[in-house]
Structure formats: structure tokens, C-alpha cells
Write a protein that holds these residues in place. Structure first.
Motif, PDB file in Angstrom:
ATOM      1  N   VAL A  64       0.850  -1.187   0.000  1.00 30.39           N
ATOM      2  CA  VAL A  64       0.000   0.000   0.000  1.00 30.39           C
ATOM      3  C   VAL A  64       0.889   1.241   0.000  1.00 30.39           C
ATOM      4  O   VAL A  64       1.765   1.378   0.849  1.00 30.39           O
ATOM      5  CB  VAL A  64      -0.931   0.023   1.238  1.00 30.39           C
ATOM      6  N   ILE A  65       0.667   2.106  -0.964  1.00 32.89           N
ATOM      7  CA  ILE A  65       1.412   3.362  -1.066  1.00 32.89           C
ATOM      8  C   ILE A  65       0.433   4.481  -0.738  1.00 32.89           C
ATOM      9  O   ILE A  65      -0.490   4.766  -1.505  1.00 32.89           O
ATOM     10  CB  ILE A  65       2.014   3.535  -2.472  1.00 32.89           C
ATOM     11  N   TYR A  66       0.622   5.054   0.430  1.00 31.70           N
ATOM     12  CA  TYR A  66      -0.286   6.088   0.917  1.00 31.70           C
ATOM     13  C   TYR A  66       0.501   7.023   1.812  1.00 31.70           C
ATOM     14  O   TYR A  66       0.466   6.934   3.033  1.00 31.70           O
ATOM     15  CB  TYR A  66      -1.448   5.452   1.681  1.00 31.70           C
ATOM     16  N   SER A  67       1.270   7.886   1.203  1.00 30.04           N
ATOM     17  CA  SER A  67       2.121   8.787   1.968  1.00 30.04           C
ATOM     18  C   SER A  67       1.383  10.078   2.282  1.00 30.04           C
ATOM     19  O   SER A  67       0.430  10.444   1.612  1.00 30.04           O
ATOM     20  CB  SER A  67       3.400   9.088   1.191  1.00 30.04           C
ATOM     21  N   SER A  68       1.824  10.728   3.314  1.00 31.28           N
ATOM     22  CA  SER A  68       1.297  12.043   3.680  1.00 31.28           C
ATOM     23  C   SER A  68       2.313  13.085   3.257  1.00 31.28           C
ATOM     24  O   SER A  68       3.517  12.873   3.384  1.00 31.28           O
ATOM     25  CB  SER A  68       1.087  12.138   5.184  1.00 31.28           C
ATOM     26  N   PRO A  69       1.840  14.205   2.764  1.00 30.25           N
ATOM     27  CA  PRO A  69       2.799  15.231   2.342  1.00 30.25           C
ATOM     28  C   PRO A  69       3.537  15.817   3.537  1.00 30.25           C
ATOM     29  O   PRO A  69       2.989  15.897   4.632  1.00 30.25           O
ATOM     30  CB  PRO A  69       1.913  16.287   1.664  1.00 30.25           C
ATOM     31  N   ASN A  70       4.789  16.172   3.312  1.00 35.12           N
ATOM     32  CA  ASN A  70       5.580  16.818   4.364  1.00 35.12           C
ATOM     33  C   ASN A  70       5.243  18.304   4.368  1.00 35.12           C
ATOM     34  O   ASN A  70       5.918  19.109   3.754  1.00 35.12           O
ATOM     35  CB  ASN A  70       7.079  16.599   4.120  1.00 35.12           C
ATOM     36  N   ALA A  84      -3.651  16.599  -2.932  1.00 35.24           N
ATOM     37  CA  ALA A  84      -3.040  16.685  -4.262  1.00 35.24           C
ATOM     38  C   ALA A  84      -1.534  16.451  -4.177  1.00 35.24           C
ATOM     39  O   ALA A  84      -0.961  15.738  -5.004  1.00 35.24           O
ATOM     40  CB  ALA A  84      -3.342  18.040  -4.899  1.00 35.24           C
ATOM     41  N   ILE A  85      -0.898  17.029  -3.161  1.00 31.73           N
ATOM     42  CA  ILE A  85       0.545  16.817  -2.959  1.00 31.73           C
ATOM     43  C   ILE A  85       0.801  15.338  -2.651  1.00 31.73           C
ATOM     44  O   ILE A  85       1.717  14.730  -3.199  1.00 31.73           O
ATOM     45  CB  ILE A  85       1.073  17.715  -1.824  1.00 31.73           C
TER      46      ILE A  85
END
Length: 167
Positions: A64-70, A84-85
Motif C-alpha cells: 500500500v502506497i499512501y504517503s502524507s505530504p511533508n 493533491a501533494i
């Protein structure tokens, strides 16, 4: 009937996190709380996890690829802008992994299905319909398969991501 199936899944997960097989680390062994749905383990690369789940007719290991923007906490970005980021970052990670999928696929006899969707999360799924969790006599085999597959997926993905440039 659903309650009985849910309870059986919880029993499966509770014994699964304690299961060991020779040569492969059970990456979920430090999980203490299980649910009927599945178990997730974060890789060393933020926003990329390995998830196992049971369906009635299959067992699955999913990347699962689900990153949060920094983004700083006090940022004035809206939720849509942050999403969107995050989506852009997820697409870059997904594309890097997909471009190097041969380095991941070589560890598995089952085909990895790379699934891109319109929403933020991106996935790669390894599914095996040889086992059904309802057959407790198969639990040792299911454990071995899930432990080995999850370990190899986590290790191979982390190796590929060592060369990833966040851009």
C-alpha cells in the motif's frame, strides 16, 4: 453467521502474529491488536506499507502506497491541496516501484498486480486462492505463505526504494 466468521478471523490473526517459520521474519510479530480485516506493517520508507488480509476464497499480501505530504502543521494548505501533494508523491513512488517491478517480482511465483486508482492510495497485490482461512487445518500453511510473502515483499520493496529520489 458474520459474527462467527469475524470471530474466526480474529482467532486466525491472533495465532498468526505469534507464528514463526524458519528463514523468514514475521514482520507482524510486534502487532498486539488484531482486527478481523487484516494486519499492516510500515516499511522503512514512509508511506509504504505491507498489508495482509483474508477473503473468503483467498489470502492477499498488498503493498500500500499512501504517503502524507511533508507539510508544516501550521500550513495554510487546504485538505484538497494536501491530498493533491500526497497523490503526486504516491504516483512518483508507485511509478518508481512499477518501473523496477522485475526486481520485486523475481521473488514470487504469483504475479504481482499493480493497481492504480483515482484516489490517493496505490497498491500492488499478490493474491493466492489456494487457501481458505475457514479451514483451520490449513492455518500453518497459510501462516507460512503470508509470513514468507510479506517478508520478501517488504525487503524487495525497501531495496528498490533505496534508489528512489523524492524529487
Amino acid at each position: 453467521m458474520n459474527k462467527a466468521k469475524d470471530e474466526l478471523k480474529k482467532q486466525f490473526w491472533n495465532q498468526f502474529i505469534q507464528a514463526r517459520i524458519s528463514g523468514y521474519e514475521n514482520i507482524y510479530a510486534d502487532n498486539s491488536i488484531t482486527s478481523k480485516k487484516g494486519i499492516v506493517k510500515q516499511t522503512e520508507f514512509s508511506g509504504v506499507s505491507v498489508y495482509v488480509n483474508l477473503n473468503q476464497n483467498s489470502v492477499n499480501v498488498t503493498l500500500v502506497i499512501y504517503s502524507s505530504p511533508n507539510v508544516p502543521e501550521k500550513s495554510k494548505l487546504s485538505k484538497d491541496e494536501r491530498n493533491a501533494i500526497s497523490l503526486e508523491q504516491n504516483i512518483r513512488i508507485f511509478e518508481h516501484l512499477k518501473q523496477n517491478s522485475n526486481e520485486i517480482q523475481k521473488h514470487f511465483s504469483e504475479k504481482i498486480y499493480w493497481k492504480e486508482s483515482d484516489y490517493i492510495r496505490k497498491t500492488a497485490i499478490i493474491s493466492n486462492d489456494n487457501w481458505q482461512y475457514e479451514k483451520q487445518s490449513e492455518w500453518d500453511d497459510i501462516n507460512a505463505y503470508l509470513i514468507k510473502t510479506s517478508y520478501l515483499l517488504k525487503e524487495s520493496v525497501e531495496k528498490v526504494l533505496l534508489n528512489y529520489e523524492a524529487g
